[in-house]
Design a protein around this motif. Structure first.
Motif, PDB file in Angstrom:
ATOM      1  N   VAL A 163       0.866  -1.176   0.000  1.00 31.40           N
ATOM      2  CA  VAL A 163       0.000   0.000   0.000  1.00 31.40           C
ATOM      3  C   VAL A 163       0.905   1.229   0.000  1.00 31.40           C
ATOM      4  CG1 VAL A 163      -1.918  -1.097   1.246  1.00 31.40           C
ATOM      5  CG2 VAL A 163      -0.143   0.127   2.523  1.00 31.40           C
ATOM      6  N   TRP A 164       0.305   2.385  -0.189  1.00 31.87           N
ATOM      7  CA  TRP A 164       1.025   3.651  -0.070  1.00 31.87           C
ATOM      8  C   TRP A 164       0.611   4.267   1.256  1.00 31.87           C
ATOM      9  CZ3 TRP A 164       5.044   5.516  -2.578  1.00 31.87           C
ATOM     10  CH2 TRP A 164       5.341   6.876  -2.536  1.00 31.87           C
ATOM     11  N   ALA A 165       1.563   4.372   2.183  1.00 38.22           N
ATOM     12  CA  ALA A 165       1.223   4.735   3.558  1.00 38.22           C
ATOM     13  C   ALA A 165       0.465   6.044   3.656  1.00 38.22           C
ATOM     14  CB  ALA A 165       2.487   4.807   4.406  1.00 38.22           C
ATOM     15  N   ASP A 166       0.913   7.031   2.904  1.00 34.01           N
ATOM     16  CA  ASP A 166       0.267   8.337   2.955  1.00 34.01           C
ATOM     17  C   ASP A 166      -1.191   8.194   2.519  1.00 34.01           C
ATOM     18  OD1 ASP A 166      -0.032  11.081   3.201  1.00 34.01           O
ATOM     19  OD2 ASP A 166       0.639  11.474   1.163  1.00 34.01           O
ATOM     20  N   ASP A 167      -2.128   8.500   3.395  1.00 30.93           N
ATOM     21  CA  ASP A 167      -3.575   8.417   3.166  1.00 30.93           C
ATOM     22  C   ASP A 167      -4.142   7.010   3.317  1.00 30.93           C
ATOM     23  OD1 ASP A 167      -3.751  11.136   2.655  1.00 30.93           O
ATOM     24  OD2 ASP A 167      -3.516  10.897   0.491  1.00 30.93           O
ATOM     25  N   GLN A 168      -3.308   5.986   3.549  1.00 30.78           N
ATOM     26  CA  GLN A 168      -3.859   4.630   3.619  1.00 30.78           C
ATOM     27  C   GLN A 168      -3.579   3.916   4.944  1.00 30.78           C
ATOM     28  OE1 GLN A 168      -2.452   2.665  -0.044  1.00 30.78           O
ATOM     29  NE2 GLN A 168      -4.410   3.150  -0.989  1.00 30.78           N
ATOM     30  N   VAL A 169      -2.446   4.204   5.591  1.00 31.22           N
ATOM     31  CA  VAL A 169      -2.166   3.516   6.848  1.00 31.22           C
ATOM     32  C   VAL A 169      -3.074   4.062   7.943  1.00 31.22           C
ATOM     33  CG1 VAL A 169      -0.316   5.097   7.558  1.00 31.22           C
ATOM     34  CG2 VAL A 169      -0.350   2.766   8.440  1.00 31.22           C
ATOM     35  N   GLY A 170      -3.656   3.161   8.717  1.00 35.50           N
ATOM     36  CA  GLY A 170      -4.571   3.541   9.784  1.00 35.50           C
ATOM     37  C   GLY A 170      -6.006   3.659   9.331  1.00 35.50           C
ATOM     38  N   SER A 171      -6.227   3.696   8.014  1.00 28.26           N
ATOM     39  CA  SER A 171      -7.588   3.760   7.472  1.00 28.26           C
ATOM     40  C   SER A 171      -7.848   2.531   6.602  1.00 28.26           C
ATOM     41  CB  SER A 171      -7.789   5.051   6.681  1.00 28.26           C
ATOM     42  OG  SER A 171      -6.774   5.197   5.689  1.00 28.26           O
ATOM     43  N   LEU A 172      -7.161   2.442   5.457  1.00 26.19           N
ATOM     44  CA  LEU A 172      -7.285   1.238   4.632  1.00 26.19           C
ATOM     45  C   LEU A 172      -6.539   0.069   5.269  1.00 26.19           C
ATOM     46  CD1 LEU A 172      -8.264   0.002   1.929  1.00 26.19           C
ATOM     47  CD2 LEU A 172      -6.039   0.653   0.990  1.00 26.19           C
ATOM     48  N   LEU A 173      -5.293   0.313   5.642  1.00 26.39           N
ATOM     49  CA  LEU A 173      -4.470  -0.711   6.296  1.00 26.39           C
ATOM     50  C   LEU A 173      -4.490  -0.461   7.799  1.00 26.39           C
ATOM     51  CD1 LEU A 173      -2.361  -3.070   5.776  1.00 26.39           C
ATOM     52  CD2 LEU A 173      -0.615  -1.305   6.070  1.00 26.39           C
ATOM     53  N   THR A 174      -4.937  -1.443   8.565  1.00 22.74           N
ATOM     54  CA  THR A 174      -5.087  -1.288  10.008  1.00 22.74           C
ATOM     55  C   THR A 174      -4.446  -2.462  10.734  1.00 22.74           C
ATOM     56  OG1 THR A 174      -7.191  -2.497  10.093  1.00 22.74           O
ATOM     57  CG2 THR A 174      -7.299  -0.120   9.605  1.00 22.74           C
ATOM     58  N   GLU A 175      -4.343  -2.341  12.047  1.00 24.05           N
ATOM     59  CA  GLU A 175      -3.821  -3.463  12.837  1.00 24.05           C
ATOM     60  C   GLU A 175      -4.691  -4.695  12.678  1.00 24.05           C
ATOM     61  OE1 GLU A 175      -2.009  -3.024  16.746  1.00 24.05           O
ATOM     62  OE2 GLU A 175      -2.448  -0.879  16.628  1.00 24.05           O
ATOM     63  N   ARG A 176      -5.986  -4.492  12.433  1.00 24.84           N
ATOM     64  CA  ARG A 176      -6.908  -5.622  12.330  1.00 24.84           C
ATOM     65  C   ARG A 176      -6.708  -6.406  11.034  1.00 24.84           C
ATOM     66  NH1 ARG A 176     -11.452  -6.549   9.872  1.00 24.84           N
ATOM     67  NH2 ARG A 176     -11.592  -4.426   9.069  1.00 24.84           N
ATOM     68  N   ASN A 177      -6.425  -5.719   9.908  1.00 23.20           N
ATOM     69  CA  ASN A 177      -6.343  -6.444   8.636  1.00 23.20           C
ATOM     70  C   ASN A 177      -4.928  -6.599   8.086  1.00 23.20           C
ATOM     71  OD1 ASN A 177      -5.659  -3.987   7.332  1.00 23.20           O
ATOM     72  ND2 ASN A 177      -7.793  -3.525   6.854  1.00 23.20           N
ATOM     73  N   ALA A 178      -3.925  -6.008   8.746  1.00 27.39           N
ATOM     74  CA  ALA A 178      -2.558  -6.020   8.211  1.00 27.39           C
ATOM     75  C   ALA A 178      -2.002  -7.438   8.097  1.00 27.39           C
ATOM     76  CB  ALA A 178      -1.640  -5.156   9.070  1.00 27.39           C
ATOM     77  N   GLN A 179      -2.289  -8.287   9.069  1.00 33.04           N
ATOM     78  CA  GLN A 179      -1.783  -9.654   9.030  1.00 33.04           C
ATOM     79  C   GLN A 179      -2.329 -10.411   7.814  1.00 33.04           C
ATOM     80  OE1 GLN A 179       0.322 -11.334  11.223  1.00 33.04           O
ATOM     81  NE2 GLN A 179       0.154 -13.272  10.106  1.00 33.04           N
ATOM     82  N   ALA A 180      -3.632 -10.368   7.620  1.00 30.43           N
ATOM     83  CA  ALA A 180      -4.240 -11.117   6.518  1.00 30.43           C
ATOM     84  C   ALA A 180      -3.808 -10.564   5.165  1.00 30.43           C
ATOM     85  CB  ALA A 180      -5.759 -11.095   6.647  1.00 30.43           C
TER      86      ALA A 180
END
Length: 483
Positions: A163-180
């Motif tokens: 993913v592209w962290a800017d604008d996506q980490v914490g919203s699209l990519l989260t602790e809940r779905n990062a593993q999968a």
């Protein structure tokens, strides 16, 4: 003798023999250098050895990258081939691309009209089959697969940002779905790609999201894979992850402004980080980029881009990434408008001056045992800012180099060469040509003056090594191992 006259003399030395220019020529030893690099179509995994990378055969690997962030998003299959053919011919070895990119028209749909996910990363859009002639089969991820496969066929490795962290980490990519999500990406691409976490963002407060993603990737891939982290401008991944086992190499972002001292300190700090991991600049000043995103202040020129590259590599980096402001966004495709002051189009950008000249940097380093090089204080007055001279010296005393971005006379200490006699050259980063600087002479202090007013690299070899002319890209005359 003025520079113009001396240039004619030097060029005459190239056309004549070394002896005709007063150089003593030892008997030529057969090359017994490192194994040849992995052949195109078989780009196996890379691994860390000391401050550098090597491929499966043990051959040193020079990272010459291009930022093609929106490649899977914005190019169709034919355009992917056009782009990859051009960069392979120019000597690039790594292509940096983003799987899900929120800029340049992203995150979707791509040129085929497909999206990477529906609603969230919990619902990735994948279909049965991968026939590009069948819209029901060929999905977004099949197109990412195609990019990876076509790159490998040309001897290129994809450095993939999930993913592209800017604008996506914490919203699209989260602790809940990062593993999968990490498991999905890792299983799909294994060790066929280099994984780049981050994406133009600091990791403050979200470190655990990245650690979870890294763990998922390795579990999906079935073992360790090569990983790094792409930070924001003026930052280094060493700030957050230097001691993390998953981070194999550090990455800095030199950025797109004239902050010369900041960039110098960033390179020095990352080279000197506690882990001694390899590092490189994964996003330096782009070619044809407005200074600090302000078109009214003018645009970067080829010499600015070359300077970033040589400062970084002679500052201890194991390679370098180039970028062009119209290429990363593939300006001119899909009817999109330019972003962030970009101009021109991506196909013209592929032939930009500095982008073509980056291959000369790779050729220069591969013509010397570059895995033994490290930054060194050899110039009595290196200067500051845009004119700063950066020197490097091999640990075994086989060679030293100094990049001179703005031609001027300077004094350099060559006493660190292993033998008593130095063979010296001027290497032109604009053309890739090398000319002898003078006849072989004592390996001590010498005052030198570049042939003309451009940027140059001064190269001094221990004459006993009988190394080829700088930039010839043949194995050194004696065997060298990485490390």
């Amino acid at each position: 003798m003025n520079r113009a006259s001396r240039t004619l003399v030097l060029l005459g030395c190239v056309l004549a023999t070394a002896a005709a220019c007063g150089a003593a020529v030892p008997a030529q030893e057969p090359p017994t250098g490192p194994p040849a690099a992995t052949a195109p179509g078989n780009v196996g995994p890379l691994h860390v050895q000391g401050r550098f990378l090597a491929d499966e055969s043990g051959a040193p690997f020079f990272w010459l990258g291009d930022t093609a962030w929106s490649l899977p998003l914005n190019l169709d299959r034919d355009e992917v081939v056009t782009y990859l053919d051009a960069r392979a011919a120019q000597g690039y070895t790594v292509i940096q691309a983003v799987a899900i990119f929120p800029q340049a028209g992203g995150p979707g749909p791509n040129r085929q009209g497909d999206d990477p996910y529906k609603g969230s990363l919990d619902n990735l859009v994948t279909t049965e089959g991968a026939d590009p002639a069948d819209d029901r089969q060929y999905d977004y991820w099949d197109h990412v697969d195609y990019v990876v496969e076509q790159a490998a066929q040309r001897g290129l490795r994809i450095a993939l940002l999930p993913v592209w962290a800017d604008d996506q980490v914490g919203s699209l990519l989260t602790e809940r779905n990062a593993q999968a999500y990490g498991e999905f990406v890792g299983e799909r691409y294994g060790d066929r790609v280099i994984y780049v976490l981050g994406g133009d963002a600091p990791a403050d407060g979200v470190e655990d999201i990245w650690r979870t993603l890294a763990r998922g990737i390795e579990q999906g891939a079935g073992g360790d894979v090569l990983m790094t982290y792409h930070p924001q401008g003026d930052q280094t991944s060493a700030e957050w992850f230097d001691d993390d086992d998953w981070l194999d190499v550090n990455m800095i972002q030199g950025g797109h402004c004239r902050r010369y001292d900041v960039r110098r300190k960033l390179v020095n700090a990352t080279f000197g980080a506690s882990s001694d991991k390899p590092f490189l600049d994964g996003e330096p000043l782009y070619e044809n980029h407005p200074w600090c995103w302000k078109p009214q202040d003018g645009y970067s020129k080829a010499v600015d881009v070359r300077s970033d590259a040589y400062w970084s590599v002679l500052g201890g980096a194991f390679g370098h990434t180039y970028g062009h402001h119209s290429v990363w966004q593939f300006l001119g495709t899909g009817g999109r408008r330019a972003e962030l002051g970009a101009r021109g189009n991506w196909e013209e950008g592929l032939e930009a001056e500095a982008g073509v000249q980056m291959g000369h940097l790779r050729a220069l380093m591969e013509s010397r045992p570059y895995t033994l090089g490290a930054p060194a204080d050899l110039v009595s007055d290196p200067g500051e800012g845009a004119g700063r001279i950066q020197a490097s010296q091999a640990s075994d005393g086989s060679y030293l180099m100094a990049y001179v971005p703005q031609a001027r006379e300077f004094t350099i200490d060559m006493s660190g060469l292993a033998g008593p006699t130095a063979r010296t050259w001027w290497f032109d980063p604009r053309t890739g040509e090398a000319v002898p600087e003078a006849a072989d002479g004592p390996a001590g202090e010498r005052t030198v003056d570049p042939p003309d007013d451009g940027d140059w690299v001064f190269v001094a070899d221990d004459a006993a090594w009988n190394l080829p002319a700088p930039g010839t890209s043949v194995p050194p005359a004696r065997g060298v191992t990485v490390g």
